[in-house]
Design a protein around this motif. Structure first.
Motif, short mmCIF file in Angstrom:
data_model
loop_
_atom_site.label_atom_id
_atom_site.label_comp_id
_atom_site.label_asym_id
_atom_site.label_seq_id
_atom_site.Cartn_x
_atom_site.Cartn_y
_atom_site.Cartn_z
N LEU A 300 32.98 39.18 33.33
CA LEU A 300 34.12 38.90 34.19
C LEU A 300 35.09 38.00 33.42
CD1 LEU A 300 35.63 39.16 36.82
CD2 LEU A 300 34.13 37.42 37.83
N PRO A 301 35.91 38.60 32.55
CA PRO A 301 36.84 37.80 31.73
C PRO A 301 37.88 37.08 32.59
CG PRO A 301 36.61 40.05 30.88
CD PRO A 301 35.97 40.03 32.24
N LEU A 302 38.40 36.01 32.05
CA LEU A 302 39.35 35.19 32.80
C LEU A 302 40.65 35.93 33.08
CD1 LEU A 302 38.72 31.78 31.03
CD2 LEU A 302 37.95 32.49 33.31
N ASP A 303 41.11 36.75 32.15
CA ASP A 303 42.33 37.52 32.41
C ASP A 303 42.16 38.44 33.60
OD1 ASP A 303 43.63 36.30 30.32
OD2 ASP A 303 43.48 38.01 28.94
N GLU A 304 40.96 38.99 33.76
CA GLU A 304 40.71 39.85 34.91
C GLU A 304 40.70 39.05 36.21
OE1 GLU A 304 37.47 42.99 36.81
OE2 GLU A 304 37.04 42.06 34.86
N THR A 305 40.10 37.86 36.17
CA THR A 305 40.11 37.01 37.36
C THR A 305 41.53 36.71 37.80
OG1 THR A 305 37.93 35.98 37.07
CG2 THR A 305 39.62 34.66 38.14
N VAL A 306 42.40 36.35 36.86
CA VAL A 306 43.80 36.07 37.20
C VAL A 306 44.47 37.32 37.77
CG1 VAL A 306 46.06 35.40 36.29
CG2 VAL A 306 44.00 34.24 35.49
N ALA A 307 44.19 38.48 37.19
CA ALA A 307 44.79 39.73 37.68
C ALA A 307 44.33 40.06 39.10
CB ALA A 307 44.44 40.87 36.73
N ILE A 308 43.07 39.77 39.41
CA ILE A 308 42.56 40.01 40.77
C ILE A 308 43.30 39.12 41.77
CG2 ILE A 308 40.54 39.68 42.27
CD1 ILE A 308 38.84 40.57 39.79
N VAL A 309 43.47 37.85 41.44
CA VAL A 309 44.22 36.96 42.34
C VAL A 309 45.66 37.43 42.47
CG1 VAL A 309 44.91 34.58 42.77
CG2 VAL A 309 42.70 35.04 41.70
N ASP A 310 46.25 37.91 41.38
CA ASP A 310 47.62 38.42 41.43
C ASP A 310 47.73 39.64 42.35
OD1 ASP A 310 50.44 38.40 40.32
OD2 ASP A 310 49.81 40.43 39.79
N THR A 311 46.74 40.51 42.33
CA THR A 311 46.73 41.65 43.25
C THR A 311 46.74 41.16 44.70
OG1 THR A 311 45.60 43.10 41.68
CG2 THR A 311 45.40 43.67 44.02
#
Length: 329
Positions: A300-311
Motif C-alpha cells: 500500500l504505497p503512500l502515493d496510492e493512499t493519497v490518491a484514495i483520499v483524493d478520490t
C-alpha cells in the motif's frame, strides 16, 4: 531472535482492541505504551489491556524513546495532527483509515514522513490479508482475464445521533470516510486511480452522506460500482469480473477469509482463516518494513493512499459535503 518492535498507541478506542490482539499474534511485536488526552482513561486502558506504560498526553507518548512505531486510532480529524506529531518526534506511524480527512492533509503527512525519513502506512487492514495476496496473484497472472468490473459494498444501519462520529460534521462523519473507503481502496488495489469519478449520495440532517452509490471509471475501460452508507445495510459482498472469469468474496468481504474463483465451467474455493483479529497482517507488514529500513509498504504505497483520499475528496465535492475544519482551515 531480534528485539520486538515496540508500539505506542494514540487513541484508546474500540478499534484499538483489535489492534492489540493483532500485535499479540505477531511474534516480533509488542504494545509498550498508550496515550490519551485523558490521563485516567489512559491508565484504565493500560490496566485493562496489560500495557506497561500509560501517558496522559500524546506528546508524552511520542517522546518515549523506547517506542518504535505509533498506531494512530483517534477520530478522523485528529489523524493528520497526531501522525505529524509522531513523525516530528522521529517515530514511524501506522495511521487508521481514512488516512486523513482530505488529500491536502494526506500529502502534508506523507511529505513530513519523507522529510524525516520515517516509516508511514495507512492501516487499511483488509489489504494485508493472505487471501488478498492470493487474489492479487490470480489477477496478475491473468487467470480471470482482464478486469471489466468490480462491485463491492460496505453499509450498515446505525442509530442516528447527531453528535456521534458517524454523523457529526465536526468529526468528519458520513459513510464515505468511515466505510466507503474500503471498497474504494479495494478497487484501487486492482485498477489504480480512476480517471472519472461519479456518484450520488443521500445527505442527512447533519449534512453528511448517509448512503451513496459510486461509479469509478478507469483508463483501461474498467468500471467499479460501489455502495456505502451508515443508514443502510448492504450485502457486504465483493466481486471482480474479468473477461475470462470472476472472483467472489462473501460477506464480510473486508475480512477476507474465503473466496471463489470461477473460470469457464471450473470453480476453485479458497479458505484462509485469520489467526487472530485480522489486524495481525498489517502489524506484521509494518514490522517487516521497519526491519528492512523501508519508509513505506509496497503493498500500500503512500502515493496510492493519497490518491484514495483524493478520490473521496472528488466525491464529497460532487455531493456538497465539506467539513467545518476544511471551511475554517
Amino acid at each position: 531472535m531480534a528485539d520486538p518492535i515496540r508500539w505506542g498507541i494514540i487513541g484508546p478506542g474500540n478499534i484499538t482492541r483489535n489492534f492489540i490482539d493483532g500485535v499479540r499474534a505477531t511474534s516480533d511485536a509488542e504494545v509498550l505504551a498508550v496515550g490519551s488526552r485523558d490521563p485516567e482513561r489512559a491508565r484504565a486502558f493500560a490496566e485493562k489491556w496489560h500495557i506497561p506504560r500509560a501517558y496522559g498526553s500524546y506528546e508524552d507518548l511520542v517522546a518515549d524513546p523506547d517506542v518504535d512505531l505509533v498506531y494512530v486510532a483517534t477520530p478522523h480529524p485528529m489523524h493528520a495532527p497526531c501522525a505529524l506529531l509522531a513523525i516530528e518526534a522521529g517515530k514511524g506511524v501506522m495511521c487508521e483509515k481514512p488516512f486523513t480527512v482530505n488529500a491536502r492533509e494526506a500529502q502534508t503527512v506523507v511529505d513530513a514522513a519523507k522529510r524525516k525519513g520515517v516509516f508511514l502506512m495507512e492501516a487499511m487492514w483488509t489489504r494485508f490479508f493472505p487471501l488478498m495476496a492470493r487474489l492479487r496473484t490470480i489477477v496478475e497472472t491473468g487467470e480471470i482475464g482482464d478486469i471489466q468490473m468490480i462491485t463491492a459494498d460496505f453499509g450498515f444501519r446505525a442509530g442516528f445521533n447527531a453528535d456521534s462520529r458517524l454523523f457529526s460534521p465536526e468529526l468528519a462523519g458520513g459513510g464515505l470516510l468511515d466505510v466507503g473507503v474500503y471498497p474504494i481502496s479495494f478497487a484501487s488495489m486492482l485498477l489504480g486511480t480512476p480517471n472519472r469519478v461519479s456518484g450520488l449520495a443521500v445527505l442527512g440532517e447533519t449534512g453528511v452522506d448517509e448512503a451513496a452509490a459510486i461509479t469509478l471509471a478507469y483508463p483501461s475501460g474498467s468500471l467499479a460500482s460501489l455502495t456505502t452508507g451508515v443508514r443502510v445495510t448492504t450485502p457486504h459482498l465483493a466481486i471482480v469480473s474479468g473477461t475470462e472469469g470472476s472472483i467472489s468474496i462473501p460477506s464480510p468481504w473486508w475480512v477476507p477469509e474465503r473466496m471463489t474463483v470461477r473460470r469457464g465451467g471450473a470453480t476453485a474455493e479458497y479458505h484462509e482463516p485469520k489467526r487472530a483479529s485480522g489486524f495481525e497482517y498489517e502489524v506484521a507488514e509494518a514490522c517487516r518494513c521497519v526491519r528492512l529500513g523501508l519508509t513505506e509498504s509496497p503493498i500500500l504505497p503512500l502515493d496510492e493512499t493519497v490518491a484514495i483520499v483524493d478520490t473521496m475528496d472528488q466525491l464529497r465535492a460532487l455531493w456538497g459535503v465539506r467539513y467545518p475544519m476544511e471551511v475554517n482551515g
